[in-house]
Scaffold this motif. Sequence first.
Motif, PDB file in Angstrom:
ATOM      1  N   VAL A  57       0.833  -1.205   0.000  1.00 10.24           N
ATOM      2  CA  VAL A  57       0.000   0.000   0.000  1.00 10.24           C
ATOM      3  C   VAL A  57       0.867   1.254   0.000  1.00 10.24           C
ATOM      4  O   VAL A  57       0.564   2.227  -0.696  1.00 10.24           O
ATOM      5  CB  VAL A  57      -0.970  -0.019   1.200  1.00 10.24           C
ATOM      6  CG1 VAL A  57      -1.782   1.245   1.256  1.00 10.24           C
ATOM      7  CG2 VAL A  57      -1.882  -1.208   1.097  1.00 10.24           C
TER       8      VAL A  57
ATOM      9  N   ASP B 155       0.820   4.092  -2.720  1.00 11.57           N
ATOM     10  CA  ASP B 155       0.583   5.490  -2.362  1.00 11.57           C
ATOM     11  C   ASP B 155       1.627   6.406  -3.003  1.00 11.57           C
ATOM     12  O   ASP B 155       1.329   7.541  -3.358  1.00 11.57           O
ATOM     13  CB  ASP B 155       0.620   5.624  -0.834  1.00 11.57           C
ATOM     14  CG  ASP B 155       0.002   6.931  -0.382  1.00 11.57           C
ATOM     15  OD1 ASP B 155      -0.877   7.423  -1.109  1.00 11.57           O
ATOM     16  OD2 ASP B 155       0.401   7.445   0.661  1.00 11.57           O
TER      17      ASP B 155
ATOM     18  N   THR C  17      -5.503   2.237   0.432  1.00 12.00           N
ATOM     19  CA  THR C  17      -4.786   3.490   0.216  1.00 12.00           C
ATOM     20  C   THR C  17      -5.683   4.685   0.481  1.00 12.00           C
ATOM     21  O   THR C  17      -5.299   5.638   1.154  1.00 12.00           O
ATOM     22  CB  THR C  17      -4.270   3.548  -1.229  1.00 12.00           C
ATOM     23  OG1 THR C  17      -3.687   2.294  -1.548  1.00 12.00           O
ATOM     24  CG2 THR C  17      -3.253   4.638  -1.401  1.00 12.00           C
TER      25      THR C  17
ATOM     26  N   ALA D 209      -0.732   4.434   4.636  1.00 17.10           N
ATOM     27  CA  ALA D 209      -0.599   3.040   4.222  1.00 17.10           C
ATOM     28  C   ALA D 209      -0.624   2.115   5.431  1.00 17.10           C
ATOM     29  O   ALA D 209      -1.276   1.069   5.416  1.00 17.10           O
ATOM     30  CB  ALA D 209       0.697   2.853   3.441  1.00 17.10           C
TER      31      ALA D 209
END
Lengths: 398, 347
Positions: free
Chosen positions: A53, A57, A300, A311
């Motif tokens: 994540v 991001d 996210t 995250a």
Amino acid sequence: MLRALLSDDLPRSRLLAAILLAILIGLAGGPFLFEGSVAFRTMSMICIFIIVVASYDMLIGYTAVVSFAHMMFFGLGAYSMAILLRELGPTWPAAAAGLLVGQALSLLLALLLGLLSLRVRAIFFALVTLAVAYSFLQLLTQFYHFTGGEDGVRVRTPAELGPAFRLAESPWQGFNLFGFIGKVLSGEPVDEAWEQSFFTVRLTGRLLMYYLLFGSSLLLFLLMLRMMNSPFGRILQAIRENEFRVEALGYRTVLYRTASVVFAACFTAFAGALFALSTRYVNPETTVSFDLMVFVLLMTVIGGMGTLYGAVIGASLFLIAENYLQDLLRLLSGWAEGLPLLAALFHPSHWLLWFGLLFVASVYFFPQGVVGQLRLWAARRHRRRAAGAYRQAMDGSN
Amino acid sequence: MTAPNQDIQPKRNLAARLLQGLQRLQQRQPHYFLLLLITLVPLLFIRPDIWLMLTISGAAMGLLIFIMASGMTLTFGLMSVLNLGHGAFIAVGAYLGAAVLAFFGGKAAAASLVANLGAIVPALLAALLVAGALGLVFERLIIRPVYDSHPKQILVTVGGAIIIEQLIQVIWGASPLPVIRPQGLAGAIVIGDMTIERFRLLAVVLGLAIYWVMLRVIHHTKVGILIRAGVESTEMVEVLGYRIRLLFMAVFVVGSALAAFGGVLWGMYQELITAQIGAQLMVLVIVVIIIGGLGSVTGCFFASICVGLLNLYVGYLIPPLAGVAAVGLLVAVLMWRPQGLIPVIRV
């Protein structure tokens, strides 16, 4: 020291800092604080998905490039590891080769994807990656002689990471923290609950694997934090805000975008390789399916785009809620038994519906996600307090 | 230049002239060039009668894709709105069609085509109306608040697609749903050695009709002029006093309705549908609108037929690659013409 570790990007909200610290302690103490295999699996997944994540991001939150091929790179990393361990035998050199091959393939593919579609328009990238990720999934299932198709590949890890390996003969003591608090709250005597909350932790290779995950996750997270707060990261953010202007300042935005795509791909491929080692089984559904991609998107957005702390929060929240929300829905559908439509809506298998609603609502009302909202509150309180102090000072001087 | 060269040698050999002609076609009419390339090259590898059969089937599939994709290319061209929830409308259409066909089961099972129409027409109408209404709601609730930002549109429309897909599962269940194909369309017509499914002929006829109507509307009506002008420059149309939002809403509703219309036909074609059908077809729709050039109906039409044809040829020659043929074509076209076959909006 802390400032340097976090690359001068502090949480900027006390509540956020407390939550992050709790997650850090929970994950660091992991196997010694939570009992049972479900908790162990959830914690492993949280460690892996923090990397996934956070790297996503970097793309969507920091550079405003939407990719649907993120899990394709995850799958690439996982399958490289699985297939090389299958072909070369369960040794450490084979694992290293699997990691490297996964990284190299991801780098190459990400570079191609970026140069092919980013030079036209950022928006193309979302569409092209969606199509490419779909065809990757198709190839995985079609060439089943090599990839195992829908059945996937069983991963033979190096013996040191398996459950049969013993780090030490004598087991250690774990303390079931949540169980203890629960028992005390439900009125059991404290000393009795204290006694019962201890459990034994056997020091096997699985524990070693978990700490490998945790260490990698922590290091990579700090590395990404460093990257995003470096001049490179600033340019990515500037591209997000106003691409035209950045180009006018003399930066080649296409190259920066492509670099962002490549880095994200390599990080997530690394996470994929760890996933293969940790779950010791990969198949298309658990690595590259479109549903999984949407889950990463949800993590996210809910955590907060444009902050890497999002995250951590998003991955932890989602992976815990994935189990917890279904329990809640089971409860609700039990209550709504008399009303057929309502009962159907609350049926545990439709938990994704509720997540979809939450997702749309959070994009509208909390576009900054949990982290952004917490920071907003903290900033507001800070301002109020400053204003109050100012007024007091004025009153005093009068 | 080659002109003086030609004067000296007026009778150049045929192959060179053909090559030159092809080159000109490639530059000026890329959509015809691509279609020609895709239809003729497989002829080298496939027996002519099988090739003809595949071509008709591929064209039918392509036209179905066109019906589903045309709405999305227009909404993107007109307001630069990227609706990744478009696939969900296809699924809604497929399920509604299945439900209505099941409701008129008697008529659908009758042997005569006229009686079948009693089931097919209501199914198509129901899909058009419900999906149109749903499109209106979707545009209002989901898309209107995020007109200005592409990343948000992508997120929100993906969320909307999840919600619609899950609601379909709430109503019709998660297991695959069989679709009744009306008796009159079930068989095949045999001409010589070839067998052509009747349903594919219907798809060809309907697809061509829709394409024709769409071109008429876009090129010969007031609304069409506004749409074309809006694709070219939204602000200019607004300055001239037209409410482009209203126009956009109308296009969005029609596009959603057409997606559902295509969904009904696709359901009858597949005879078994799941709620994930929308996400799967979405990939084909995306491939088609990028190849065609975002915003271009003609480009979308040609790209759809190319993708449909390629799918069947590759499926016949190298079956495992059938699923990725379309994406391969997308990559090739992007390398050749990054803007798509017929670029309409400057990107």
